[in-house]
Design an enzyme around this catalytic site. Structure first.
Site, PDB file in Angstrom:
ATOM      1  CD1 TRP A 100       4.130   1.855  -3.629  1.00 29.64           C
ATOM      2  CD2 TRP A 100       3.934   0.767  -1.668  1.00 29.64           C
ATOM      3  NE1 TRP A 100       2.793   1.648  -3.356  1.00 29.64           N
ATOM      4  CE2 TRP A 100       2.642   0.989  -2.182  1.00 29.64           C
ATOM      5  CE3 TRP A 100       4.066   0.105  -0.446  1.00 29.64           C
ATOM      6  CZ2 TRP A 100       1.480   0.581  -1.519  1.00 29.64           C
ATOM      7  CZ3 TRP A 100       2.919  -0.305   0.219  1.00 29.64           C
ATOM      8  CH2 TRP A 100       1.647  -0.062  -0.317  1.00 29.64           C
ATOM      9  CG  ASP A 167       8.422  -3.087  -5.318  1.00 25.98           C
ATOM     10  OD1 ASP A 167       7.693  -3.790  -6.049  1.00 25.98           O
ATOM     11  OD2 ASP A 167       7.966  -2.363  -4.410  1.00 25.98           O
ATOM     12  CE  LYS A 191      -0.659  -2.429  -6.068  1.00 30.25           C
ATOM     13  NZ  LYS A 191       0.611  -2.171  -5.405  1.00 30.25           N
TER      14      LYS A 191
HETATM   15  C1  LIG Z   1       1.216  -2.006  -4.048  1.00 30.44           C
HETATM   16  C2  LIG Z   1       2.687  -1.929  -3.984  1.00 30.44           C
HETATM   17  C3  LIG Z   1       3.410  -2.504  -2.930  1.00 30.44           C
HETATM   18  C4  LIG Z   1       2.733  -3.174  -1.748  1.00 30.44           C
HETATM   19  O1  LIG Z   1       2.164  -4.363  -2.145  1.00 30.44           O
HETATM   20  P1  LIG Z   1       1.404  -5.311  -1.089  1.00 30.44           P
HETATM   21  O2  LIG Z   1       1.273  -6.575  -1.881  1.00 30.44           O
HETATM   22  O3  LIG Z   1       0.102  -4.654  -0.793  1.00 30.44           O
HETATM   23  O4  LIG Z   1       2.247  -5.477   0.113  1.00 30.44           O
HETATM   24  C5  LIG Z   1       4.782  -2.435  -2.977  1.00 30.44           C
HETATM   25  N1  LIG Z   1       5.423  -1.841  -3.991  1.00 30.44           N
HETATM   26  C6  LIG Z   1       4.766  -1.265  -5.021  1.00 30.44           C
HETATM   27  C7  LIG Z   1       5.547  -0.622  -6.111  1.00 30.44           C
HETATM   28  C8  LIG Z   1       3.374  -1.300  -5.043  1.00 30.44           C
HETATM   29  O5  LIG Z   1       2.727  -0.738  -6.071  1.00 30.44           O
END
Ligand SMILES: *Cc1c(COP(=O)(O)O)cnc(C)c1O
Length: 357
Positions: A100, A167, A191
């Protein structure tokens, strides 16, 4: 069929009360006689939901003055592009702690000079790099606080000499965060904060407006801050469920209460992994995530992997297969996953060990 214990890495398990309230709103949104799926996002009742959702984010995370919370579409993956679009003028640094983080860095490279300040790629991202120096001439430094795939986590808010952007897709709302240390925090809701289809961004307003490029209207955080996330049709369903999730979290006692629950869940599972002769954890111990717990079969027991997956699945465990880049197993212990779920998984691991160890 027994009660399922859901350890999916995302979209996440949601509390039953959140699902029940959503079902009611799908039938009749706030007594309007109209389904949540068909209300106008310009109706008063919807304004109130948006206001409540924003206010709950601020209250639960203790977000200081000068920040705004926006709700957008496009997933965390589109936020990867929002970041350099809004913050990159000369140079940006990224902490490369997984795919990511790498994908986020790629978007920045497309718009300017960006590089990995440190990386843990040498060990398949099973640890968080340490002892690196953050250059003082960066426009921002980007971190991924929880590495969903590898089960590593930066559990403290680091000191950073330049604007810090994070993030926090998979550990937001799991622990207290000192928001004042960040220029921006973002993530996909699915998540730990709600369903798929909506993202959150907590933006320090005076960190914006420092780049000279043309920013397309929809990719400019200022558009969404000015219009309170209603510049265009917002993801109504996703925001509604996210708001229910925040109400549930507040009712539970807020961020410190959920953190204590999360720490206990993680400790329970890691203790079993460390004790059970059949399993071994993959993340460096000091960097173990409290959200995603990754483990594989111990040396000499590799051939039992498929059998354990089958064994656990037959006993109502859902979503424990590890990401293909790590293999083995991953149990995601997001906020709505309970201690009972974790205890049930531990019992299954012990039962399996009695047969095979
Ligand atoms: C799942 C995830 C993403 C991607 O998320 P999307 O909403 O599917 O684009 C980015 N960063 C982390 C840390 C993730 O767990």
């Amino acid at each position: 069929m027994g009660k399922k214990h859901v350890f999916n890495a995302g979209p996440c398990v949601l509390p039953q009360s959140v699902i029940d309230n959503t079902i009611e709103a799908l039938k009749d949104f706030k007594g309007t006689g109209v389904s949540l799926l068909s209300i106008s996002h310009r109706t008063k009742g919807w304004d109130e939901t948006m206001d409540e959702c924003r206010a709950l984010w601020k209250e639960i995370l203790d977000i200081p003055e000068g920040y705004e919370v926006v709700f957008l579409g496009g997933g965390a993956s589109l936020e990867f592009l929002y970041v350099p679009m809004n913050f990159l003028e000369h140079k940006a640094g990224y902490l490369e702690t997984g795919v990511w983080a790498k994908k986020a860095l790629k978007e920045a490279k497309g718009l300017g000079e960006a590089f990995a300040v440190a990386s843990s790629a040498d060990k398949n991202y099973n640890y968080i790099p340490k002892g690196y120096e953050i250059p003082k001439d960066l426009d921002y430094f980007h971190i991924t606080t929880n590495n969903t795939i590898y089960g590593t986590e930066i559990k403290e808010d680091i000191d950073c000499p330049v604007p810090l952007i994070a993030d926090m897709s998979s550990d937001i709302l799991s622990r207290r965060v000192d928001v004042s240390k960040y220029a921006m925090i973002y993530g996909g809701a699915q998540k730990n904060a709600g369903p798929a289809g909506v993202t959150f961004a907590i933006v320090k307003k005076d960190a914006l407006g420092k780049v000279s490029r043309y920013i397309p209207t929809m990719l400019d955080y200022r558009t969404h801050i000015d219009k309170l996330s209603m510049f265009n049709t917002p993801p109504v369903f996703g925001i509604f469920v996210m708001n229910e999730m925040l109400k549930w979290l507040k009712g539970l006692g807020g961020i410190d209460a959920i953190h204590a629950i999360n720490v206990k869940k993680a400790e329970t599972l890691y203790a079993e992994i460390d004790r059970n002769p059949l399993f071994v954890g993959t993340a460096a111990k000091e960097d173990r995530s409290i959200m995603n717990v990754c483990f594989v079969m111990a040396e000499g027991h590799e051939d039992l992997q498929d059998e354990f997956l089958k064994f656990a699945t037959e006993r109502d465990m859902v979503g424990i297969k590890g990401h293909r880049s790590v293999g083995g197993f991953r149990a995601s212990l997001y906020n709505a996953c309970t201690q009972e779920d974790v205890d049930a998984l531990v019992a299954v691991m012990q039962e399996f060990a009695k047969i095979h160890a």
